[in-house]
Design a protein around this motif. Structure first.
Motif, short mmCIF file in Angstrom:
data_model
loop_
_atom_site.label_atom_id
_atom_site.label_comp_id
_atom_site.label_asym_id
_atom_site.label_seq_id
_atom_site.Cartn_x
_atom_site.Cartn_y
_atom_site.Cartn_z
N GLN A 1 1.09 -1.05 0.07
CA GLN A 1 -0.17 -0.02 0.08
C GLN A 1 0.81 1.27 0.12
O GLN A 1 1.72 1.37 0.89
CB GLN A 1 -0.95 0.02 1.24
CG GLN A 1 -1.87 1.22 1.34
CD GLN A 1 -2.89 1.33 0.52
OE1 GLN A 1 -3.70 0.37 0.34
NE2 GLN A 1 -2.88 2.17 -0.47
N SER A 2 0.68 2.02 -0.90
CA SER A 2 1.38 3.32 -1.05
C SER A 2 0.52 4.47 -0.22
O SER A 2 -0.62 4.34 -0.24
CB SER A 2 1.73 3.80 -2.39
OG SER A 2 2.18 3.03 -3.15
N TYR A 3 1.32 5.43 0.74
CA TYR A 3 0.61 6.41 1.32
C TYR A 3 1.66 7.43 1.30
O TYR A 3 2.89 7.38 1.07
CB TYR A 3 0.28 5.84 2.75
CG TYR A 3 1.21 5.48 3.71
CD1 TYR A 3 2.03 6.24 4.47
CD2 TYR A 3 2.04 4.21 3.68
CE1 TYR A 3 3.01 6.09 5.18
CE2 TYR A 3 2.96 3.79 4.50
CZ TYR A 3 3.63 4.60 5.39
OH TYR A 3 4.63 4.44 6.03
N TYR A 4 1.12 8.83 1.88
CA TYR A 4 1.91 9.81 2.13
C TYR A 4 2.15 9.77 3.69
O TYR A 4 1.20 9.73 4.37
CB TYR A 4 1.15 11.14 1.64
CG TYR A 4 1.09 11.12 0.22
CD1 TYR A 4 2.22 11.77 -0.82
CD2 TYR A 4 0.09 10.75 -0.67
CE1 TYR A 4 2.33 11.91 -2.06
CE2 TYR A 4 -0.02 11.05 -2.02
CZ TYR A 4 1.10 11.54 -2.61
OH TYR A 4 1.16 11.78 -3.78
N LEU A 5 3.55 10.11 3.95
CA LEU A 5 3.82 10.20 5.37
C LEU A 5 4.03 11.94 5.45
O LEU A 5 4.87 12.43 4.79
CB LEU A 5 5.16 9.53 6.00
CG LEU A 5 5.64 9.56 7.22
CD1 LEU A 5 4.63 9.24 8.40
CD2 LEU A 5 6.90 8.93 7.31
N VAL A 6 3.38 12.57 6.47
CA VAL A 6 3.80 14.05 6.94
C VAL A 6 4.57 13.94 8.33
O VAL A 6 3.80 13.31 9.24
CB VAL A 6 2.33 14.60 7.17
CG1 VAL A 6 2.75 16.03 7.23
CG2 VAL A 6 1.57 14.58 5.89
#
Length: 228
Positions: free
Chosen positions: A219-224
């Motif tokens: 699963q690809s996701y954005y990390l902030v």
């Protein structure tokens, strides 16, 4: 007033206003205290973006333009509400306003956005009963048709959707990734209540002959995350 080559700040007792400028955009940010009487508003156009009374995390989500579960905040980088306007200095096809604004927000508020991947549990939807599926779906027409997806009062209704459209909607309804890895040109009309995952599975099998199996997928996701 304090200034450098690309940032100006004006502060008084009521509001802190920041002005940012790049080659392509000019940005004005007003930092305000939270109010229960605030009225949120967002507007997107070819040459401007504006947000009123949204928190920074909410603005990041809208600028990334992905589902909320695909963005993970390591920490809350900023909690005050903002009034924010971003305007293009000239219309250029090569200028991505969302990216320009995100770049400036990262630099000013000291956070970083990166794309990450992880192995997540999910569900794969597949056609378990071909006869039921064929009987209760229709072939994709070459004529113009409208896809319709709506939800209200705990129910979901879809018209002329593909299995991929259905799986994306199910991901939101079932709070975990749902994928369809096969191929089908048939279109689906379906409605179901969204409150119980097991009930959704039963309706999809009874009406469409569809079943689920547990899988693990990347699963690809954005990390902030905050930076020094």
């Amino acid at each position: 007033m304090m200034m450098n080559s690309d940032e100006y700040r004006f502060k008084n007792d009521a509001v802190d206003t920041i002005y940012l400028s790049t080659e392509n955009v000019s940005i004005q940010i007003e930092e305000s205290d939270f109010s229960f009487f605030s009225s949120k508003h967002a507007q997107f156009s070819d040459d401007s973006l504006s947000f009123k009374d949204y928190g920074l995390n909410e603005i990041i989500l809208m600028l990334l333009d992905v589902r909320e579960e695909l963005v993970k905040f390591e920490e809350v980088p900023y909690s005050q509400n903002l009034i924010l306007d971003c305007k293009a200095k000239a219309l250029k096809d090569s200028v991505n306003l969302n990216k320009e604004l995100l770049d400036q927000l990262q630099a000013h508020y000291h956070f970083r956005i990166s794309q990450q991947t992880s192995l997540e549990k999910g569900l794969e939807i597949f056609i378990a009963d071909t006869a039921i599926f064929t009987q209760n779906t229709k072939l994709k027409s070459t004529e113009t048709y409208n896809t319709h997806i709506s939800s209200s009062f705990g129910s979901m209704e879809m018209t002329n959707v593909s299995l991929r459209d259905l799986s994306e909607t199910l991901s939101r309804n079932m709070n975990q990734p749902v994928s369809f890895l096969g191929s089908s040109k048939r279109r689906i009309d379906i409605s179901y209540d969204t409150g119980n995952a097991e009930e959704i599975k039963k309706v999809l099998f009874d009406k469409l002959g569809l079943k689920f199996k547990d899988i693990k997928q990347e699963q690809s996701y954005y990390l902030v995350e905050g930076v020094e």
